[in-house]
Structure formats: C-alpha cells, structure tokens
Design a protein around this motif. Structure first.
Motif, PDB file in Angstrom:
ATOM      1  N   LEU A  15      -2.519 -46.685  10.505  1.00 45.75           N
ATOM      2  CA  LEU A  15      -3.908 -46.491  10.110  1.00 45.75           C
ATOM      3  C   LEU A  15      -4.677 -47.801  10.154  1.00 45.75           C
ATOM      4  N   ASN A  16      -4.057 -48.892   9.755  1.00 43.22           N
ATOM      5  CA  ASN A  16      -4.686 -50.194   9.776  1.00 43.22           C
ATOM      6  C   ASN A  16      -4.962 -50.624  11.227  1.00 43.22           C
ATOM      7  N   ALA A  17      -4.090 -50.308  12.145  1.00 38.69           N
ATOM      8  CA  ALA A  17      -4.270 -50.677  13.554  1.00 38.69           C
ATOM      9  C   ALA A  17      -5.479 -49.954  14.148  1.00 38.69           C
ATOM     10  N   CYS A  18      -5.695 -48.722  13.784  1.00 36.65           N
ATOM     11  CA  CYS A  18      -6.841 -47.972  14.296  1.00 36.65           C
ATOM     12  C   CYS A  18      -8.155 -48.486  13.720  1.00 36.65           C
ATOM     13  N   ILE A  19      -8.152 -48.920  12.499  1.00 35.16           N
ATOM     14  CA  ILE A  19      -9.376 -49.379  11.858  1.00 35.16           C
ATOM     15  C   ILE A  19      -9.839 -50.702  12.449  1.00 35.16           C
ATOM     16  N   SER A  20      -8.941 -51.588  12.780  1.00 35.83           N
ATOM     17  CA  SER A  20      -9.329 -52.918  13.250  1.00 35.83           C
ATOM     18  C   SER A  20      -9.344 -53.021  14.776  1.00 35.83           C
ATOM     19  N   ASP A  21      -9.859 -52.024  15.467  1.00 34.87           N
ATOM     20  CA  ASP A  21      -9.959 -52.045  16.931  1.00 34.87           C
ATOM     21  C   ASP A  21     -11.083 -52.988  17.350  1.00 34.87           C
ATOM     22  N   ASP A  22     -10.726 -54.051  18.076  1.00 35.39           N
ATOM     23  CA  ASP A  22     -11.700 -55.055  18.505  1.00 35.39           C
ATOM     24  C   ASP A  22     -11.952 -54.979  20.009  1.00 35.39           C
ATOM     25  N   GLY A  23     -11.946 -53.791  20.590  1.00 36.27           N
ATOM     26  CA  GLY A  23     -12.145 -53.629  22.035  1.00 36.27           C
ATOM     27  C   GLY A  23     -13.555 -53.990  22.468  1.00 36.27           C
ATOM     28  N   ASN A  24     -13.708 -54.279  23.753  1.00 39.27           N
ATOM     29  CA  ASN A  24     -15.008 -54.605  24.330  1.00 39.27           C
ATOM     30  C   ASN A  24     -15.594 -53.316  24.913  1.00 39.27           C
ATOM     31  N   TYR A  25     -16.635 -52.812  24.292  1.00 43.65           N
ATOM     32  CA  TYR A  25     -17.251 -51.573  24.740  1.00 43.65           C
ATOM     33  C   TYR A  25     -18.641 -51.813  25.294  1.00 43.65           C
ATOM     34  N   ASP A  26     -18.866 -52.986  25.833  1.00 43.28           N
ATOM     35  CA  ASP A  26     -20.155 -53.341  26.416  1.00 43.28           C
ATOM     36  C   ASP A  26     -20.081 -53.059  27.920  1.00 43.28           C
ATOM     37  N   TYR A  27     -20.259 -51.797  28.301  1.00 43.31           N
ATOM     38  CA  TYR A  27     -20.130 -51.391  29.693  1.00 43.31           C
ATOM     39  C   TYR A  27     -21.470 -51.509  30.411  1.00 43.31           C
ATOM     40  N   THR A  28     -21.401 -51.878  31.681  1.00 44.15           N
ATOM     41  CA  THR A  28     -22.595 -51.928  32.522  1.00 44.15           C
ATOM     42  C   THR A  28     -22.543 -50.732  33.455  1.00 44.15           C
ATOM     43  N   PRO A  29     -23.536 -49.871  33.446  1.00 46.28           N
ATOM     44  CA  PRO A  29     -23.491 -48.698  34.336  1.00 46.28           C
ATOM     45  C   PRO A  29     -23.603 -49.102  35.801  1.00 46.28           C
ATOM     46  N   LEU A  30     -22.913 -48.342  36.659  1.00 45.17           N
ATOM     47  CA  LEU A  30     -22.977 -48.574  38.099  1.00 45.17           C
ATOM     48  C   LEU A  30     -24.321 -48.108  38.646  1.00 45.17           C
ATOM     49  N   LYS A  31     -24.785 -48.790  39.665  1.00 43.74           N
ATOM     50  CA  LYS A  31     -25.991 -48.337  40.346  1.00 43.74           C
ATOM     51  C   LYS A  31     -25.575 -47.205  41.276  1.00 43.74           C
ATOM     52  N   GLU A  32     -26.238 -46.099  41.171  1.00 40.67           N
ATOM     53  CA  GLU A  32     -25.874 -44.898  41.920  1.00 40.67           C
ATOM     54  C   GLU A  32     -26.449 -44.914  43.337  1.00 40.67           C
ATOM     55  N   VAL A  33     -25.807 -44.160  44.216  1.00 41.50           N
ATOM     56  CA  VAL A  33     -26.285 -43.917  45.575  1.00 41.50           C
ATOM     57  C   VAL A  33     -26.380 -42.407  45.739  1.00 41.50           C
ATOM     58  N   THR A  34     -27.532 -41.941  46.191  1.00 43.26           N
ATOM     59  CA  THR A  34     -27.741 -40.512  46.423  1.00 43.26           C
ATOM     60  C   THR A  34     -27.882 -40.275  47.920  1.00 43.26           C
ATOM     61  N   ILE A  35     -27.121 -39.306  48.442  1.00 45.23           N
ATOM     62  CA  ILE A  35     -27.165 -38.952  49.865  1.00 45.23           C
ATOM     63  C   ILE A  35     -27.761 -37.557  49.965  1.00 45.23           C
ATOM     64  N   GLU A  36     -28.900 -37.443  50.661  1.00 46.50           N
ATOM     65  CA  GLU A  36     -29.583 -36.162  50.829  1.00 46.50           C
ATOM     66  C   GLU A  36     -29.969 -35.990  52.296  1.00 46.50           C
ATOM     67  N   GLY A  37     -30.489 -34.831  52.608  1.00 44.64           N
ATOM     68  CA  GLY A  37     -30.995 -34.581  53.955  1.00 44.64           C
ATOM     69  C   GLY A  37     -29.941 -34.203  54.971  1.00 44.64           C
ATOM     70  N   VAL A  38     -28.753 -33.839  54.516  1.00 47.10           N
ATOM     71  CA  VAL A  38     -27.705 -33.367  55.421  1.00 47.10           C
ATOM     72  C   VAL A  38     -27.249 -31.988  54.964  1.00 47.10           C
ATOM     73  N   ALA A  39     -26.871 -31.169  55.909  1.00 45.86           N
ATOM     74  CA  ALA A  39     -26.425 -29.810  55.606  1.00 45.86           C
ATOM     75  C   ALA A  39     -24.970 -29.821  55.120  1.00 45.86           C
ATOM     76  N   ASP A  40     -24.541 -28.718  54.547  1.00 49.06           N
ATOM     77  CA  ASP A  40     -23.155 -28.592  54.101  1.00 49.06           C
ATOM     78  C   ASP A  40     -22.207 -28.277  55.252  1.00 49.06           C
ATOM     79  N   SER A  41     -22.749 -27.751  56.361  1.00 49.44           N
ATOM     80  CA  SER A  41     -21.912 -27.460  57.525  1.00 49.44           C
ATOM     81  C   SER A  41     -22.736 -27.585  58.808  1.00 49.44           C
ATOM     82  N   TYR A  42     -22.039 -27.918  59.888  1.00 50.02           N
ATOM     83  CA  TYR A  42     -22.672 -28.072  61.203  1.00 50.02           C
ATOM     84  C   TYR A  42     -21.816 -27.380  62.260  1.00 50.02           C
ATOM     85  N   ARG A  43     -22.497 -26.880  63.281  1.00 51.79           N
ATOM     86  CA  ARG A  43     -21.835 -26.298  64.447  1.00 51.79           C
ATOM     87  C   ARG A  43     -22.401 -27.020  65.660  1.00 51.79           C
TER      88      ARG A  43
END
Length: 165
Positions: A15-43
């Motif tokens: 119980l003492n180990a769980c209480i004293s958690d000193d982890g680094n939770y300062d996350y930087t979000p990734l910059k996203e890439v969006t791909i549009e303008g293409v169909a789901d299938s081609y012939r």
C-alpha cells in the motif's frame, strides 16, 4: 498467528508503494496526420496510367515527412501523389497502402485501400470483324469505359495480325 504478521507487513509495504508513485506523467501529444480524398477501394485497368492525389492535413513541416505507396512489400512510389501504370494483373490480396511517415518520431500514419487490377479484356463482347479487308477479332470492353478495341491481336502484341487474305 505467526503467519498473519508477515502477510500484514507485506500488505502495508504494498500500500505504501502505491501511494508514493513518483512517475513522470507530463506527456506531450503527438501531432496528427489526416489522410483524406482517397477511396476505400479501386479497380484499375491494366496498362492504363493511374493517379491518386490524397489530401494530407497536418501541423508537421513538410521537410519532416516521408511518403510511401506500397502493395505488400513492393514499393510503388515515395511521393505524396501516386502516378503509376500497372503492368501485370494483380493477383495479390494485399491492400494498396499509403503511408505518411514522421521522420522525427518514425510514427507512421496509413490509409489502406482494396485494389483490383484487371485486364481490359476481362469482361465484354468478342466480335468477329473485318478491318482493312482482313478478318480480325474486336472487343467491346466493359472494364475500360466501354472502349472498342478494333484489333485485339494488334492491341495485345503491338503488331498487325497475320491473317491470310
């Protein structure tokens, strides 16, 4: 009773180990890439030039991006636009994949498309005809925008058919 003391002591330590958690939770979000303008299938039609131009939206700089068009392990192009002519009928079940790669983090953003590459002579009407006073086979294709191939032999082999007059 002697067995209870070590169990109680272990529980207090856990119980003492769980209480004293000193982890680094300062996350930087990734910059996203969006791909549009293409169909789901081609012939695609065999031997016909194809162009696919996706719309890519991102906050990343263009110098930090790489592109890859591939089917399975075969790379077709390394540019944001696919300009390609398929030279053989595709029997692979692998999808056409477009990847945008962030070179600084090596994170890959992908769009997968089902693909079929067919011969223009796959479906349509075979027509016995006369062209330049010689017998030949013509073909009305359903695959290739209802195109009429006046001499199939010449279309496939690049030379006039050798039919005796």
């Amino acid at each position: 009773m002697k067995k209870i003391y070590p169990i109680l002591f272990s529980a207090i330590l856990l119980l003492n180990a769980c209480i004293s958690d000193d982890g680094n939770y300062d996350y930087t979000p990734l910059k996203e890439v969006t791909i549009e303008g293409v169909a789901d299938s081609y012939r695609f039609i065999l031997q016909e030039h194809q162009t696919i131009t996706p719309k890519i939206t991102t906050e990343l700089t263009a110098d930090n991006l790489a592109y890859c068009w591939r089917i399975g392990n075969d790379t077709l192009a390394t540019s944001p636009v696919l300009d390609y002519t398929f030279t053989n009928v595709l029997a692979s079940k692998d999808p056409l994949t477009f990847e945008v790669i962030d070179l600084s983090t090596n994170v890959r953003y992908a769009k997968r498309m089902e693909i079929a590459v067919v011969s223009p002579f796959q479906s349509g009407w075979m027509i016995f005809s006369v062209l330049n006073n010689a017998a030949c086979l013509s073909f009305q294709s359903y695959e290739d925008k209802l195109s009429l191939y006046e001499d199939v032999y010449q279309e496939v082999n690049g030379e006039a058919s050798r039919v005796a007059h």
